[in-house]
Scaffold this motif. Structure first.
Motif, PDB file in Angstrom:
ATOM      1  N   PRO A   1       0.804  -1.233   0.000  1.00  0.00           N
ATOM      2  CA  PRO A   1       0.000   0.000   0.000  1.00  0.00           C
ATOM      3  C   PRO A   1       0.835   1.282   0.000  1.00  0.00           C
ATOM      4  N   GLU A   2       2.177   1.180   0.000  1.00  0.00           N
ATOM      5  CA  GLU A   2       3.022   2.370   0.123  1.00  0.00           C
ATOM      6  C   GLU A   2       2.935   3.280  -1.095  1.00  0.00           C
ATOM      7  N   MET A   3       2.651   2.697  -2.266  1.00  0.00           N
ATOM      8  CA  MET A   3       2.569   3.429  -3.538  1.00  0.00           C
ATOM      9  C   MET A   3       3.905   4.032  -3.944  1.00  0.00           C
ATOM     10  N   LYS A   4       5.012   3.390  -3.531  1.00  0.00           N
ATOM     11  CA  LYS A   4       6.316   3.798  -4.037  1.00  0.00           C
ATOM     12  C   LYS A   4       6.430   3.328  -5.485  1.00  0.00           C
ATOM     13  N   GLU A   5       7.078   4.132  -6.301  1.00  0.00           N
ATOM     14  CA  GLU A   5       7.096   3.857  -7.734  1.00  0.00           C
ATOM     15  C   GLU A   5       8.473   3.424  -8.226  1.00  0.00           C
ATOM     16  N   THR A   6       8.458   2.529  -9.209  1.00  0.00           N
ATOM     17  CA  THR A   6       9.671   2.117  -9.899  1.00  0.00           C
ATOM     18  C   THR A   6       9.442   2.248 -11.398  1.00  0.00           C
ATOM     19  N   PHE A   7      10.281   3.034 -12.044  1.00  0.00           N
ATOM     20  CA  PHE A   7      10.223   3.194 -13.499  1.00  0.00           C
ATOM     21  C   PHE A   7      11.239   2.234 -14.096  1.00  0.00           C
ATOM     22  N   VAL A   8      10.805   1.372 -15.021  1.00  0.00           N
ATOM     23  CA  VAL A   8      11.655   0.302 -15.552  1.00  0.00           C
ATOM     24  C   VAL A   8      11.701   0.342 -17.073  1.00  0.00           C
ATOM     25  N   ASP A   9      12.900   0.198 -17.630  1.00  0.00           N
ATOM     26  CA  ASP A   9      13.058   0.055 -19.073  1.00  0.00           C
ATOM     27  C   ASP A   9      14.207  -0.923 -19.310  1.00  0.00           C
ATOM     28  N   GLN A  10      14.579  -1.116 -20.569  1.00  0.00           N
ATOM     29  CA  GLN A  10      15.630  -2.083 -20.882  1.00  0.00           C
ATOM     30  C   GLN A  10      16.698  -1.487 -21.789  1.00  0.00           C
ATOM     31  N   ILE A  11      17.928  -1.941 -21.555  1.00  0.00           N
ATOM     32  CA  ILE A  11      19.034  -1.645 -22.444  1.00  0.00           C
ATOM     33  C   ILE A  11      19.661  -2.983 -22.827  1.00  0.00           C
ATOM     34  N   ILE A  12      20.636  -2.951 -23.725  1.00  0.00           N
ATOM     35  CA  ILE A  12      21.344  -4.175 -24.105  1.00  0.00           C
ATOM     36  C   ILE A  12      22.752  -4.127 -23.541  1.00  0.00           C
ATOM     37  N   ASN A  13      23.144  -5.182 -22.883  1.00  0.00           N
ATOM     38  CA  ASN A  13      24.499  -5.317 -22.363  1.00  0.00           C
ATOM     39  C   ASN A  13      25.071  -6.618 -22.921  1.00  0.00           C
TER      40      ASN A  13
ATOM     41  N   PHE B   1      25.072  -9.500 -25.332  1.00  0.00           N
ATOM     42  CA  PHE B   1      24.021 -10.102 -26.164  1.00  0.00           C
ATOM     43  C   PHE B   1      22.688 -10.219 -25.423  1.00  0.00           C
ATOM     44  N   SER B   2      22.616  -9.674 -24.205  1.00  0.00           N
ATOM     45  CA  SER B   2      21.405  -9.856 -23.396  1.00  0.00           C
ATOM     46  C   SER B   2      20.764  -8.519 -23.031  1.00  0.00           C
ATOM     47  N   PRO B   3      19.431  -8.477 -23.007  1.00  0.00           N
ATOM     48  CA  PRO B   3      18.752  -7.285 -22.495  1.00  0.00           C
ATOM     49  C   PRO B   3      18.888  -7.221 -20.980  1.00  0.00           C
ATOM     50  N   VAL B   4      18.949  -6.027 -20.447  1.00  0.00           N
ATOM     51  CA  VAL B   4      19.075  -5.823 -19.009  1.00  0.00           C
ATOM     52  C   VAL B   4      18.000  -4.842 -18.561  1.00  0.00           C
ATOM     53  N   SER B   5      17.284  -5.193 -17.509  1.00  0.00           N
ATOM     54  CA  SER B   5      16.273  -4.287 -16.960  1.00  0.00           C
ATOM     55  C   SER B   5      16.950  -3.277 -16.043  1.00  0.00           C
ATOM     56  N   ILE B   6      16.706  -2.010 -16.292  1.00  0.00           N
ATOM     57  CA  ILE B   6      17.285  -0.944 -15.496  1.00  0.00           C
ATOM     58  C   ILE B   6      16.175   0.018 -15.101  1.00  0.00           C
ATOM     59  N   GLY B   7      16.236   0.564 -13.891  1.00  0.00           N
ATOM     60  CA  GLY B   7      15.175   1.443 -13.451  1.00  0.00           C
ATOM     61  C   GLY B   7      15.587   2.322 -12.295  1.00  0.00           C
ATOM     62  N   TYR B   8      14.677   3.187 -11.895  1.00  0.00           N
ATOM     63  CA  TYR B   8      14.934   4.054 -10.746  1.00  0.00           C
ATOM     64  C   TYR B   8      13.705   4.078  -9.843  1.00  0.00           C
TER      65      TYR B   8
ATOM     66  N   THR C   1      18.241  -3.793 -12.187  1.00  0.00           N
ATOM     67  CA  THR C   1      19.329  -2.968 -11.682  1.00  0.00           C
ATOM     68  C   THR C   1      18.769  -1.585 -11.397  1.00  0.00           C
ATOM     69  N   THR C   2      18.795  -1.184 -10.128  1.00  0.00           N
ATOM     70  CA  THR C   2      18.220   0.102  -9.722  1.00  0.00           C
ATOM     71  C   THR C   2      19.318   1.134  -9.520  1.00  0.00           C
ATOM     72  N   VAL C   3      19.151   2.282 -10.153  1.00  0.00           N
ATOM     73  CA  VAL C   3      20.116   3.375 -10.048  1.00  0.00           C
ATOM     74  C   VAL C   3      19.352   4.667  -9.752  1.00  0.00           C
ATOM     75  N   SER C   4      20.080   5.758  -9.570  1.00  0.00           N
ATOM     76  CA  SER C   4      19.418   7.050  -9.408  1.00  0.00           C
ATOM     77  C   SER C   4      18.772   7.443 -10.731  1.00  0.00           C
ATOM     78  N   ARG C   5      17.843   8.369 -10.668  1.00  0.00           N
ATOM     79  CA  ARG C   5      17.208   8.802 -11.912  1.00  0.00           C
ATOM     80  C   ARG C   5      18.216   9.468 -12.845  1.00  0.00           C
ATOM     81  N   GLU C   6      19.141  10.257 -12.284  1.00  0.00           N
ATOM     82  CA  GLU C   6      20.151  10.899 -13.110  1.00  0.00           C
ATOM     83  C   GLU C   6      21.003   9.863 -13.846  1.00  0.00           C
TER      84      GLU C   6
ATOM     85  N   PHE D   1      20.494   5.620 -20.333  1.00  0.00           N
ATOM     86  CA  PHE D   1      19.532   5.379 -21.407  1.00  0.00           C
ATOM     87  C   PHE D   1      19.791   6.293 -22.596  1.00  0.00           C
ATOM     88  N   SER D   2      20.253   7.498 -22.316  1.00  0.00           N
ATOM     89  CA  SER D   2      20.579   8.424 -23.402  1.00  0.00           C
ATOM     90  C   SER D   2      21.724   7.875 -24.249  1.00  0.00           C
TER      91      SER D   2
END
Length: 297
Positions: free
Chosen positions: A102-114, A116-123, A222-227, A233-234
């Motif tokens: 019920p905390e409603m904390k948010e995680t934004f998730v996308d993928q990059i390639i590392n 030959f494998s995709p990797v989930s990265i988010g903040y 893999t969770t990192v800061s938003r910056e 991702f850029s």
């Protein structure tokens, strides 16, 4: 799609089916992909809600799950690579937004390639939604709603929520109103979500068939800061295959893909082109200004 459950039915639904059923809310998103264009695009997105969390994402990949399974199984049997171009529709958006209950904390998730494998990265994020709730009410479809406004991500937003649906959730990152958000739109009509209906999803699985099939896809996050996320991702968007290229020798690139006349080099070029077209298709982000409060490394 069924009409929204009553409060009693929704409560009973979670009590009886918490472990294996989700309630899927369908939001039609109308958006402007290019900030200097008047052209609008549409896509169906979904908000899946279980007792533990909600997951917002593009519905395109999920909707093609059964087709993907048949397609992959046929390739396994034949041992021949089949070009998926023209078979599958490419999603408009690749990210997910997860909100813990019920905390409603948010995680934004996308993928990059590392490699030959995709990797989930988010903040992780706890955006501060200080809504201004109005007394103004409106009927939107089958829903009795009330108006609320907020400045978020560099845009001014108007939302319409229904207190008949006791969920403080909504599409994308939007949350914190005393009822499910039925509609939310920015002041310049760049993005507009409208709730179209919902249904139960029995034996709900968070990952799609392809996410379960491809190593690393939809796996450990893999969770990192938003910056850090934004900079990583850029760089990925500028050169999606930068981590793969050093691993590909000329000999490997000249080899044929099993069962085809296509070389691995040609396939890599085609996939790289597909990535670039995907990223170049949208230069008008939902958030044009970051809210870095309470971001976590």
């Amino acid at each position: 799609m069924k009409k929204i459950f009553t409060v009693f039915a929704f409560t009973a639904f979670f009590a009886l089916n918490a472990q294996e059923t989700a309630n899927r809310f369908f939001y039609e998103l109308t958006f402007k992909p290019k900030k200097d264009s008047v052209k609008l695009d549409k896509v169906m997105t979904i908000l899946d809600i279980t007792k533990d969390k909600s997951i917002y994402r593009d519905y395109t990949s999920v909707a093609q799950d059964s087709i993907a399974k048949i397609y992959v199984e046929e390739m396994k049997k034949s041992g021949v690579y089949k070009d998926p171009t023209g078979v599958f529709t490419t999603p408009k958006f690749s990210f997910k937004v997860e909100k813990s209950y019920p905390e409603m904390k948010e995680t934004f998730v996308d993928q990059i390639i590392n490699g030959f494998s995709p990797v989930s990265i988010g903040y992780l994020e706890e955006p501060n939604f200080n809504w201004n709730i109005s007394l103004e009410k409106e009927k939107i479809g089958d829903y009795n709603t009330q108006k609320a406004t907020i400045d978020f991500g560099g845009r001014k937003w108007t939302a319409w929520f229904s207190s008949d649906i006791p969920l403080q959730d909504g599409p994308y990152k939007f949350k914190g109103l005393p009822g499910l958000i039925v509609k939310v739109v920015d002041s310049e009509n760049n993005y507009s979500w409208v709730l179209k209906g919902n249904k139960k999803v029995e034996n709900f699985e968070e990952l799609s068939y392809l996410e379960k099939l491809v190593p690393g896809s939809g796996g450990k996050l893999t969770t990192v800061s938003r910056e850090k996320f934004e900079s990583t991702f850029s760089s990925f968007k500028k050169d999606p295959f930068s981590s793969i290229r050093p691993m590909l020798s000329q000999e490997m690139l000249s080899q044929k893909v099993p069962g085809t006349d296509i070389t691995i080099g040609d396939m890599v070029k085609k996939q790289e082109k597909s990535y670039r077209e995907f990223f170049n298709a949208n230069n008008n982000p939902i958030e044009i200004q970051q809210d870095t409060r309470k971001n976590k490394e």
